[in-house]
Scaffold this active site. Structure first.
Site, PDB file in Angstrom:
ATOM      1  N   HIS A 155       0.669  -1.088  -0.067  1.00  0.00           N
ATOM      2  CA  HIS A 155      -0.062  -0.003  -0.118  1.00  0.00           C
ATOM      3  C   HIS A 155       0.692   1.242  -0.007  1.00  0.00           C
ATOM      4  O   HIS A 155       2.113   1.239   0.230  1.00  0.00           O
ATOM      5  CB  HIS A 155      -1.104  -0.086   1.395  1.00  0.00           C
ATOM      6  CG  HIS A 155      -0.254   0.113   2.348  1.00  0.00           C
ATOM      7  ND1 HIS A 155       0.462   1.050   2.862  1.00  0.00           N
ATOM      8  CD2 HIS A 155      -0.349  -1.093   3.609  1.00  0.00           C
ATOM      9  CE1 HIS A 155       0.700   0.698   4.343  1.00  0.00           C
ATOM     10  NE2 HIS A 155       0.398  -0.458   4.659  1.00  0.00           N
ATOM     11  N   CYS A 207       2.440  -5.081   6.544  1.00  0.00           N
ATOM     12  CA  CYS A 207       2.426  -4.515   4.908  1.00  0.00           C
ATOM     13  C   CYS A 207       3.844  -4.204   4.520  1.00  0.00           C
ATOM     14  O   CYS A 207       4.565  -4.053   5.263  1.00  0.00           O
ATOM     15  CB  CYS A 207       1.188  -3.951   4.858  1.00  0.00           C
ATOM     16  SG  CYS A 207      -0.464  -4.366   4.994  1.00  0.00           S
TER      17      CYS A 207
END
Length: 204
Positions: free
Chosen positions: A161, A180
């Site tokens: 992201h 992430c």
């Protein structure tokens, strides 16, 4: 780019690791076994992504040819590892597939990965994190929904992201995510133009 249906993606994701799951050498550490061959393109024209923890680099390849490279990237605050527990802030290592795009994410764009994979589930069973029932439930959920369960002891919601409103200076200096892989907003826009559902992502 060729589109991949959810059904087709689920079949690909569930079937790919099974040959490795049956081998004795793979049982020692399935993720290391997968990573040993993950940098070999599946075919000359394959577009795939490599995320390297030690170098803090994300590279996009077409076969063996570098297409684009993003650096530095940020991973989980606790680094990367083959095994991950929910809430541990570790980025899971392994071989994944892109299974969703969220263009309205708080992180600007969120590109979801199919974590935990069948290999991670098998390791959880071998190490005692999963019971036999947990293991069976994992596959039942995957077959029913087309993606792995996200609320088990292994956690979930892993992807690549952008920063959204996060501090670019922190991003440039530290690993700061909950697991992430983070790149800048401009980089996630570019990455989302290059890859698609089903793109292979290697994190090592």
């Amino acid at each position: 780019m060729t589109s991949v249906t959810r059904r087709r993606f689920g079949l690909l994701a569930l079937s790919a690791p099974f040959a490795l799951l049956m081998s004795n050498s793979a049982r020692a550490n399935l993720i290391e076994t997968l990573l040993a061959r993950a940098q070999i393109p599946r075919h000359d024209d394959e577009l795939w992504v490599l995320v390297e923890d030690e170098r803090a680099v994300l590279s996009v390849y077409r076969g063996n040819a570098l297409v684009e490279r993003f650096s530095p990237v940020s991973l989980g605050r606790a680094g990367a590892g083959p095994e991950r527990l929910r809430g541990g802030n570790v980025t899971p290592m392994g071989e994944f597939r892109v299974n969703r795009f969220n263009n309205e994410s708080d992180w600007h764009i969120f590109i979801g990965l199919d974590y935990p994979t069948p290999a991670h589930a098998r390791m959880a069973l071998e190490s005692g994190l999963y019971t036999e029932r947990d293991y069976e439930d994992y596959f039942a959920y995957y077959r029913s929904h087309g993606y792995p369960p996200q609320q088990t002891v292994l956690g979930g919601f892993i992807g690549i992201h952008g920063l959204g409103g996060a501090d670019p200076d922190v991003h440039a200096s530290y690993h700061w995510t909950q697991g992430c892989v983070a790149v800048t907003n401009e980089q996630i826009e570019r990455l989302s133009e290059l890859i698609e559902i089903g793109t292979r992502v290697v994190i090592r």
